[in-house]
Design a protein around this motif. Structure first.
Motif, mmCIF file in Angstrom:
data_model
loop_
_atom_site.group_PDB
_atom_site.id
_atom_site.type_symbol
_atom_site.label_atom_id
_atom_site.label_comp_id
_atom_site.label_asym_id
_atom_site.label_seq_id
_atom_site.Cartn_x
_atom_site.Cartn_y
_atom_site.Cartn_z
ATOM 1 N N GLN A 33 0.862 -1.191 0.000
ATOM 2 C CA GLN A 33 0.000 0.000 0.000
ATOM 3 C C GLN A 33 0.895 1.236 0.000
ATOM 4 O O GLN A 33 1.537 1.564 0.996
ATOM 5 C CB GLN A 33 -0.929 0.004 1.217
ATOM 6 C CG GLN A 33 -1.953 1.117 1.170
ATOM 7 C CD GLN A 33 -3.030 0.978 2.226
ATOM 8 O OE1 GLN A 33 -3.128 -0.038 2.906
ATOM 9 N NE2 GLN A 33 -3.856 2.013 2.378
ATOM 10 N N LEU A 34 0.909 1.900 -1.154
ATOM 11 C CA LEU A 34 1.846 3.013 -1.340
ATOM 12 C C LEU A 34 1.349 4.308 -0.718
ATOM 13 O O LEU A 34 2.153 5.174 -0.344
ATOM 14 C CB LEU A 34 2.101 3.222 -2.839
ATOM 15 C CG LEU A 34 3.169 4.234 -3.227
ATOM 16 C CD1 LEU A 34 4.532 3.828 -2.667
ATOM 17 C CD2 LEU A 34 3.244 4.390 -4.745
ATOM 18 N N SER A 35 0.041 4.464 -0.581
ATOM 19 C CA SER A 35 -0.491 5.734 -0.085
ATOM 20 C C SER A 35 -1.496 5.496 1.032
ATOM 21 O O SER A 35 -1.993 4.380 1.221
ATOM 22 C CB SER A 35 -1.170 6.507 -1.217
ATOM 23 O OG SER A 35 -2.374 5.862 -1.587
ATOM 24 N N GLU A 36 -1.815 6.587 1.746
ATOM 25 C CA GLU A 36 -2.909 6.547 2.708
ATOM 26 C C GLU A 36 -4.239 6.627 1.948
ATOM 27 O O GLU A 36 -4.264 6.718 0.715
ATOM 28 C CB GLU A 36 -2.783 7.729 3.672
ATOM 29 C CG GLU A 36 -1.538 7.694 4.547
ATOM 30 C CD GLU A 36 -1.562 6.589 5.594
ATOM 31 O OE1 GLU A 36 -2.681 6.109 5.909
ATOM 32 O OE2 GLU A 36 -0.494 6.202 6.090
ATOM 33 N N TYR A 37 -5.338 6.580 2.678
ATOM 34 C CA TYR A 37 -6.661 6.740 2.058
ATOM 35 C C TYR A 37 -6.963 8.237 1.894
ATOM 36 O O TYR A 37 -6.636 9.058 2.769
ATOM 37 C CB TYR A 37 -7.742 6.093 2.922
ATOM 38 C CG TYR A 37 -7.773 4.575 2.829
ATOM 39 C CD1 TYR A 37 -8.431 3.940 1.777
ATOM 40 C CD2 TYR A 37 -7.155 3.784 3.799
ATOM 41 C CE1 TYR A 37 -8.472 2.561 1.693
ATOM 42 C CE2 TYR A 37 -7.189 2.405 3.720
ATOM 43 C CZ TYR A 37 -7.846 1.793 2.668
ATOM 44 O OH TYR A 37 -7.886 0.420 2.585
ATOM 45 N N TYR A 38 -7.622 8.535 0.760
ATOM 46 C CA TYR A 38 -8.027 9.920 0.484
ATOM 47 C C TYR A 38 -9.533 9.947 0.228
ATOM 48 O O TYR A 38 -10.086 9.029 -0.395
ATOM 49 C CB TYR A 38 -7.267 10.467 -0.714
ATOM 50 C CG TYR A 38 -5.789 10.702 -0.404
ATOM 51 C CD1 TYR A 38 -5.342 11.956 -0.025
ATOM 52 C CD2 TYR A 38 -4.866 9.656 -0.470
ATOM 53 C CE1 TYR A 38 -4.003 12.175 0.276
ATOM 54 C CE2 TYR A 38 -3.529 9.863 -0.170
ATOM 55 C CZ TYR A 38 -3.108 11.132 0.212
ATOM 56 O OH TYR A 38 -1.787 11.348 0.525
ATOM 57 N N ASP A 39 -10.190 11.019 0.723
ATOM 58 C CA ASP A 39 -11.649 11.098 0.612
ATOM 59 C C ASP A 39 -12.071 11.780 -0.693
ATOM 60 O O ASP A 39 -11.243 12.046 -1.576
ATOM 61 C CB ASP A 39 -12.232 11.817 1.822
ATOM 62 C CG ASP A 39 -11.781 13.268 1.920
ATOM 63 O OD1 ASP A 39 -11.156 13.779 0.948
ATOM 64 O OD2 ASP A 39 -12.043 13.896 2.959
ATOM 65 N N LYS A 40 -13.361 12.078 -0.804
ATOM 66 C CA LYS A 40 -13.886 12.620 -2.061
ATOM 67 C C LYS A 40 -13.448 14.059 -2.322
ATOM 68 O O LYS A 40 -13.609 14.563 -3.434
ATOM 69 C CB LYS A 40 -15.401 12.535 -2.071
ATOM 70 C CG LYS A 40 -16.092 13.364 -1.002
ATOM 71 C CD LYS A 40 -17.590 13.191 -1.112
ATOM 72 C CE LYS A 40 -18.350 14.045 -0.120
ATOM 73 N NZ LYS A 40 -19.824 13.877 -0.265
ATOM 74 N N LYS A 41 -12.853 14.726 -1.334
ATOM 75 C CA LYS A 41 -12.314 16.066 -1.538
ATOM 76 C C LYS A 41 -10.807 16.040 -1.778
ATOM 77 O O LYS A 41 -10.180 17.089 -1.889
ATOM 78 C CB LYS A 41 -12.628 16.941 -0.329
ATOM 79 C CG LYS A 41 -14.119 17.193 -0.136
ATOM 80 C CD LYS A 41 -14.368 18.088 1.062
ATOM 81 C CE LYS A 41 -15.857 18.347 1.270
ATOM 82 N NZ LYS A 41 -16.121 19.225 2.437
ATOM 83 N N GLY A 42 -10.239 14.846 -1.816
ATOM 84 C CA GLY A 42 -8.804 14.725 -2.055
ATOM 85 C C GLY A 42 -7.977 14.878 -0.806
ATOM 86 O O GLY A 42 -6.749 15.042 -0.902
ATOM 87 N N ASN A 43 -8.599 14.818 0.364
ATOM 88 C CA ASN A 43 -7.868 14.960 1.624
ATOM 89 C C ASN A 43 -7.543 13.583 2.211
ATOM 90 O O ASN A 43 -8.324 12.621 2.089
ATOM 91 C CB ASN A 43 -8.705 15.762 2.628
ATOM 92 C CG ASN A 43 -8.994 17.156 2.141
ATOM 93 O OD1 ASN A 43 -8.145 17.809 1.516
ATOM 94 N ND2 ASN A 43 -10.203 17.655 2.415
#
Length: 363
Positions: free
Chosen positions: A211-221
């Motif tokens: 898993q290269l990245s964290e989770y991001y929400d619908k606003k890109g945060n």
């Protein structure tokens, strides 16, 4: 004076004619000598009272004589020693103790015994199989523990290197932008708990996804912490299935209507958990973690003839992403427009010289 020599010659011829010669040896003289010796021995034996004749002897009678003269006295001597050291009450107690100890223990004891008898006879029972297995398992356990420590150190180094790659190729921003655009493609009905992340080939093992990245929400945060850096088998869940097959999947139900119809009344509780575990290649503990997420999507990123990664998004709402077929086409278009695929290709080329550990191999 001429007559005397004649008389001597005649007497000499007379004595010579009384002997019987055989090849120059007087036979009568030899016979007389033998008879004289026999007579002497007869007188000697009679004087010493030596019995005449002898008993016939065979190998059997010789062995019997030796047995009674040597073996019987030796056995009797040992028997007296044993009787003096181990009276029968003590022997009885020893026998009862062995019976109470159990035949299995006696067999194990004999199987591990080693001794050599006179005459070159050797007995080597060898170690009992449970002992051999226990020793080998102990050695393997220690080897695995050492390997695990080295693997942990390798992942620690990988996390530092991946952090540098993320900053150099601006991965966090690219994943955040893609999460925002996918949410826009879903539309106004995009759920508030929607989240998206990115997986790439693992840096240590050849059969894992990282898993290269964290989770991001619908606003890109970013909406998670400490999730990046996790590794999963390429046989794990939907990400493993999409990575292996290259077939995109977007579903609005964790258990499809067809699966629920097949399960019938068993589509709940423990039976449902077992079905999910079988369907997705999960453990029951992993099922407990993913079961709340009803909607999910996974799409593989390819470039330069290589598989570069998998984007994954999910939600706890059922049918959260609308028309799956239309959304799949929109996401494919967004991926082509994004610089993420190019960055992942450059990372892949940079990591290409690295040799990864392969645990499972079909022979």
């Amino acid at each position: 004076m001429n007559e005397k020599p004649d008389r001597d010659d005649r007497s000499s011829k007379k004595l010579t004619s009384s002997c019987l010669y055989v090849g120059g040896t007087c036979f009568l003289c030899v016979a007389l000598s033998i008879l004289t010796i026999i007579l002497f021995l007869s007188i000697l034996f009679a004087a010493l009272d030596v019995r005449l004749g002898f008993q016939s002897t065979s190998f059997r009678t010789l062995l019997i004589s030796v047995f009674y003269a040597v073996c019987v006295p030796s056995i009797s001597f040992l028997a007296e020693i044993i009787k003096s050291l181990f009276p029968w009450p003590i022997l009885l107690i020893l026998v009862l103790a062995l019976i109470a100890w159990g035949p299995n223990r006696i067999r194990d004891l004999l199987s591990s015994a080693k001794f050599e008898l006179p005459g070159g006879f050797k007995f080597d029972g060898g170690s009992a199989p449970p002992d051999i297995f226990r020793k080998e398992m102990g050695d393997a356990q220690r080897a695995v523990e050492r390997a695990n420590k080295e693997i942990e150190q390798a992942y620690d180094g990988a996390k530092i290197y991946v952090s540098q790659l993320r900053d150099r190729y601006d991965i966090n921003k690219l994943v955040g932008d893609l999460a925002l655009k996918v949410a826009d493609a879903i539309g106004d009905n995009c759920p508030s708990d929607y989240r998206l992340t990115l997986y790439v080939p693992d840096l240590v093992f050849s059969d894992r996804l990282y898993q290269l990245s964290e989770y991001y929400d619908k606003k890109g945060n970013r909406v998670s912490e400490g999730r990046s850096g996790r590794a999963f088998s390429i046989r794990y869940g939907v990400i493993g299935r999409v990575w292996r097959s290259g077939v995109d999947e977007i579903e609005g139900e964790l258990i499809s209507a067809d699966d629920r119809a097949q399960l019938g009344s068993a589509a709940s509780g423990e039976n449902l958990d077992k079905f999910i575990a079988r369907r997705w290649g999960l453990t029951l503990d992993e099922v407990f973690k993913i079961r709340p997420y009803q909607s999910y999507g996974a799409i593989r990123l390819d470039g330069g003839g290589k598989s570069l990664g998998v984007i994954f998004f999910d939600s706890k709402l059922m049918n959260a992403f609308g028309n799956e077929t239309l959304l799949r086409e929109k996401i494919r278009s967004l991926i082509r427009e994004s610089k993420l695929t190019l960055s992942l290709l450059e990372i892949n080329l940079e990591l290409a010289p690295w040799s990864r550990i392969q645990i499972f191999r079909n022979l």
